[in-house]
Design a protein around this motif. Sequence first.
Motif, PDB file in Angstrom:
ATOM      1  N   ASP A   1       1.112  -1.064  -0.142  1.00 44.07           N
ATOM      2  CA  ASP A   1      -0.166   0.270   0.117  1.00 44.07           C
ATOM      3  C   ASP A   1       0.967   1.216   0.067  1.00 44.07           C
ATOM      4  OD1 ASP A   1      -2.133  -1.265   0.140  1.00 44.07           O
ATOM      5  OD2 ASP A   1      -2.449  -0.766   1.960  1.00 44.07           O
ATOM      6  N   GLY A   2       1.496   1.461   0.830  1.00 43.57           N
ATOM      7  CA  GLY A   2       2.858   2.526   0.572  1.00 43.57           C
ATOM      8  C   GLY A   2       3.994   2.177  -0.504  1.00 43.57           C
ATOM      9  N   VAL A   3       3.954   1.623  -1.412  1.00 45.36           N
ATOM     10  CA  VAL A   3       5.256   1.907  -2.523  1.00 45.36           C
ATOM     11  C   VAL A   3       3.587   2.539  -3.375  1.00 45.36           C
ATOM     12  CG1 VAL A   3       6.079   0.487  -4.657  1.00 45.36           C
ATOM     13  CG2 VAL A   3       6.203   0.025  -1.345  1.00 45.36           C
ATOM     14  N   LEU A   4       2.321   1.424  -3.237  1.00 45.74           N
ATOM     15  CA  LEU A   4       1.761   2.240  -4.394  1.00 45.74           C
ATOM     16  C   LEU A   4       0.647   3.606  -4.208  1.00 45.74           C
ATOM     17  CD1 LEU A   4      -0.309  -1.282  -4.873  1.00 45.74           C
ATOM     18  CD2 LEU A   4       1.263  -0.312  -6.236  1.00 45.74           C
ATOM     19  N   ARG A   5       0.684   3.999  -3.208  1.00 53.12           N
ATOM     20  CA  ARG A   5       0.241   5.107  -2.409  1.00 53.12           C
ATOM     21  C   ARG A   5       1.543   6.102  -3.143  1.00 53.12           C
ATOM     22  NH1 ARG A   5      -0.955   3.999   1.933  1.00 53.12           N
ATOM     23  NH2 ARG A   5       0.854   3.933   3.186  1.00 53.12           N
ATOM     24  N   ALA A   6       2.619   5.802  -3.559  1.00 48.84           N
ATOM     25  CA  ALA A   6       3.526   6.746  -3.542  1.00 48.84           C
ATOM     26  C   ALA A   6       3.722   6.562  -5.761  1.00 48.84           C
ATOM     27  CB  ALA A   6       5.364   6.530  -3.244  1.00 48.84           C
ATOM     28  N   ASP A   7       3.299   5.464  -6.157  1.00 43.30           N
ATOM     29  CA  ASP A   7       3.684   5.070  -7.319  1.00 43.30           C
ATOM     30  C   ASP A   7       2.714   3.829  -7.874  1.00 43.30           C
ATOM     31  OD1 ASP A   7       4.333   4.817 -10.116  1.00 43.30           O
ATOM     32  OD2 ASP A   7       6.230   3.669  -9.620  1.00 43.30           O
ATOM     33  N   PRO A   8       1.592   4.727  -8.275  1.00 41.65           N
ATOM     34  CA  PRO A   8       0.088   3.244  -8.027  1.00 41.65           C
ATOM     35  C   PRO A   8       0.250   2.717  -9.522  1.00 41.65           C
ATOM     36  CG  PRO A   8      -0.544   6.098  -8.102  1.00 41.65           C
ATOM     37  CD  PRO A   8       0.908   5.438  -7.669  1.00 41.65           C
ATOM     38  N   ARG A   9       1.667   3.250 -10.457  1.00 41.91           N
ATOM     39  CA  ARG A   9       1.655   2.445 -11.423  1.00 41.91           C
ATOM     40  C   ARG A   9       2.851   1.258 -10.899  1.00 41.91           C
ATOM     41  NH1 ARG A   9      -0.108   3.059 -15.826  1.00 41.91           N
ATOM     42  NH2 ARG A   9       1.911   2.994 -17.433  1.00 41.91           N
ATOM     43  N   HIS A  10       3.631   1.428 -10.284  1.00 35.95           N
ATOM     44  CA  HIS A  10       4.805   0.413  -9.681  1.00 35.95           C
ATOM     45  C   HIS A  10       4.296  -0.750  -9.733  1.00 35.95           C
ATOM     46  CE1 HIS A  10       7.177  -1.613  -6.896  1.00 35.95           C
ATOM     47  NE2 HIS A  10       8.464  -0.342  -7.549  1.00 35.95           N
ATOM     48  N   ALA A  11       4.403  -1.646 -11.032  1.00 34.92           N
ATOM     49  CA  ALA A  11       4.593  -3.027 -11.826  1.00 34.92           C
ATOM     50  C   ALA A  11       4.490  -4.420 -10.198  1.00 34.92           C
ATOM     51  CB  ALA A  11       4.793  -3.779 -12.911  1.00 34.92           C
ATOM     52  N   ARG A  12       5.927  -3.961  -9.914  1.00 35.92           N
ATOM     53  CA  ARG A  12       6.369  -4.622  -8.820  1.00 35.92           C
ATOM     54  C   ARG A  12       4.952  -4.847  -8.162  1.00 35.92           C
ATOM     55  NH1 ARG A  12      12.245  -5.045  -7.494  1.00 35.92           N
ATOM     56  NH2 ARG A  12      11.521  -5.955  -6.089  1.00 35.92           N
ATOM     57  N   ALA A  13       4.997  -4.234  -7.136  1.00 41.88           N
ATOM     58  CA  ALA A  13       4.121  -4.052  -5.695  1.00 41.88           C
ATOM     59  C   ALA A  13       2.716  -4.819  -6.608  1.00 41.88           C
ATOM     60  CB  ALA A  13       4.466  -2.134  -6.153  1.00 41.88           C
ATOM     61  N   LEU A  14       1.799  -3.983  -7.635  1.00 40.72           N
ATOM     62  CA  LEU A  14       1.308  -4.742  -7.583  1.00 40.72           C
ATOM     63  C   LEU A  14       0.919  -6.088  -7.777  1.00 40.72           C
ATOM     64  CD1 LEU A  14       0.411  -1.744 -11.062  1.00 40.72           C
ATOM     65  CD2 LEU A  14      -0.931  -1.856  -8.766  1.00 40.72           C
ATOM     66  N   VAL A  15       1.742  -6.708  -8.120  1.00 38.84           N
ATOM     67  CA  VAL A  15       1.581  -7.571  -8.643  1.00 38.84           C
ATOM     68  C   VAL A  15       1.470  -8.787  -7.311  1.00 38.84           C
ATOM     69  CG1 VAL A  15       3.200 -10.085  -9.168  1.00 38.84           C
ATOM     70  CG2 VAL A  15       2.262  -8.169 -10.835  1.00 38.84           C
ATOM     71  N   GLY A  16       2.581  -8.249  -6.497  1.00 37.19           N
ATOM     72  CA  GLY A  16       2.904  -8.248  -5.357  1.00 37.19           C
ATOM     73  C   GLY A  16       1.759  -8.159  -4.009  1.00 37.19           C
ATOM     74  N   ALA A  17       0.707  -7.075  -3.792  1.00 34.76           N
ATOM     75  CA  ALA A  17      -0.479  -6.697  -3.622  1.00 34.76           C
ATOM     76  C   ALA A  17      -1.697  -7.319  -4.192  1.00 34.76           C
ATOM     77  CB  ALA A  17      -1.238  -5.478  -4.332  1.00 34.76           C
ATOM     78  N   ALA A  18      -1.063  -8.342  -5.240  1.00 38.51           N
ATOM     79  CA  ALA A  18      -2.913  -9.148  -5.858  1.00 38.51           C
ATOM     80  C   ALA A  18      -1.914 -10.323  -4.996  1.00 38.51           C
ATOM     81  CB  ALA A  18      -2.321  -9.311  -7.581  1.00 38.51           C
ATOM     82  N   ARG A  19      -0.722 -11.046  -5.481  1.00 39.55           N
ATOM     83  CA  ARG A  19      -0.084 -12.153  -5.139  1.00 39.55           C
ATOM     84  C   ARG A  19      -1.111 -12.450  -3.038  1.00 39.55           C
ATOM     85  NH1 ARG A  19       5.827 -12.166  -7.198  1.00 39.55           N
ATOM     86  NH2 ARG A  19       4.925 -13.077  -9.504  1.00 39.55           N
ATOM     87  N   ARG A  20      -0.200 -10.951  -2.325  1.00 40.98           N
ATOM     88  CA  ARG A  20      -0.637 -11.563  -1.257  1.00 40.98           C
ATOM     89  C   ARG A  20      -2.517 -11.670  -1.019  1.00 40.98           C
ATOM     90  NH1 ARG A  20      -4.290  -8.528   2.244  1.00 40.98           N
ATOM     91  NH2 ARG A  20      -4.692  -7.271   0.656  1.00 40.98           N
ATOM     92  N   MET A  21      -3.284 -10.650  -1.974  1.00 39.10           N
ATOM     93  CA  MET A  21      -4.848 -10.855  -2.088  1.00 39.10           C
ATOM     94  C   MET A  21      -5.044 -12.430  -2.473  1.00 39.10           C
ATOM     95  SD  MET A  21      -6.257  -7.721  -3.966  1.00 39.10           S
ATOM     96  CE  MET A  21      -8.071  -8.062  -4.025  1.00 39.10           C
ATOM     97  N   LEU A  22      -4.546 -12.963  -3.247  1.00 35.99           N
ATOM     98  CA  LEU A  22      -4.599 -14.092  -3.469  1.00 35.99           C
ATOM     99  C   LEU A  22      -4.948 -15.707  -2.105  1.00 35.99           C
ATOM    100  CD1 LEU A  22      -3.410 -15.851  -7.124  1.00 35.99           C
ATOM    101  CD2 LEU A  22      -5.485 -15.490  -6.537  1.00 35.99           C
ATOM    102  N   ALA A  23      -2.973 -14.885  -1.914  1.00 38.77           N
ATOM    103  CA  ALA A  23      -2.879 -15.603  -0.221  1.00 38.77           C
ATOM    104  C   ALA A  23      -3.862 -15.960   0.738  1.00 38.77           C
ATOM    105  CB  ALA A  23      -1.064 -14.918  -0.137  1.00 38.77           C
ATOM    106  N   ASP A  24      -4.074 -14.645   0.668  1.00 42.41           N
ATOM    107  CA  ASP A  24      -5.352 -14.177   1.467  1.00 42.41           C
ATOM    108  C   ASP A  24      -7.013 -14.850   1.295  1.00 42.41           C
ATOM    109  OD1 ASP A  24      -3.208 -13.682   3.451  1.00 42.41           O
ATOM    110  OD2 ASP A  24      -3.608 -11.576   2.972  1.00 42.41           O
ATOM    111  N   GLY A  25      -6.708 -15.141   0.277  1.00 46.04           N
ATOM    112  CA  GLY A  25      -8.512 -15.682  -0.383  1.00 46.04           C
ATOM    113  C   GLY A  25      -9.295 -14.345   0.308  1.00 46.04           C
ATOM    114  N   GLU A  26      -8.689 -12.819  -0.732  1.00 45.38           N
ATOM    115  CA  GLU A  26      -9.415 -11.748  -0.159  1.00 45.38           C
ATOM    116  C   GLU A  26      -9.661 -11.100  -1.468  1.00 45.38           C
ATOM    117  OE1 GLU A  26      -6.949  -8.047   0.911  1.00 45.38           O
ATOM    118  OE2 GLU A  26      -7.525  -9.149   3.055  1.00 45.38           O
ATOM    119  N   GLY A  27     -10.956 -11.167  -2.042  1.00 48.89           N
ATOM    120  CA  GLY A  27     -11.029 -10.388  -2.804  1.00 48.89           C
ATOM    121  C   GLY A  27     -11.044 -11.054  -4.339  1.00 48.89           C
TER     122      GLY A  27
END
Length: 70
Positions: free
Chosen positions: A12-38
């Motif tokens: 979230d911190g990285v994406l607030r600074a740079d909403p187009r940060h591809a690595r952070a977007l993928v990491g956030a998506a993987r976290r959602m998958l791991a947690d079964g969240e959305g």
Amino acid sequence: KYNSPDAAATFDGVLRADPRHARALVGAARRMLADGEGDPGPLVRRAVEADPEHAPAHALAARLRLDVED
């Protein structure tokens, strides 16, 4: 060891600074998958749009498509 709240805060911190940060977007998506969240699909699409050559974004997009087909 994996710590979901810390991971979420970091991405979230990285994406607030740079909403187009591809690595952070993928990491956030993987976290959602791991947690079964959305649905991580929108984050993955944003990652591909932000960096069309980012292989992990394409790999995760393919994985999500395969999961839908099952």
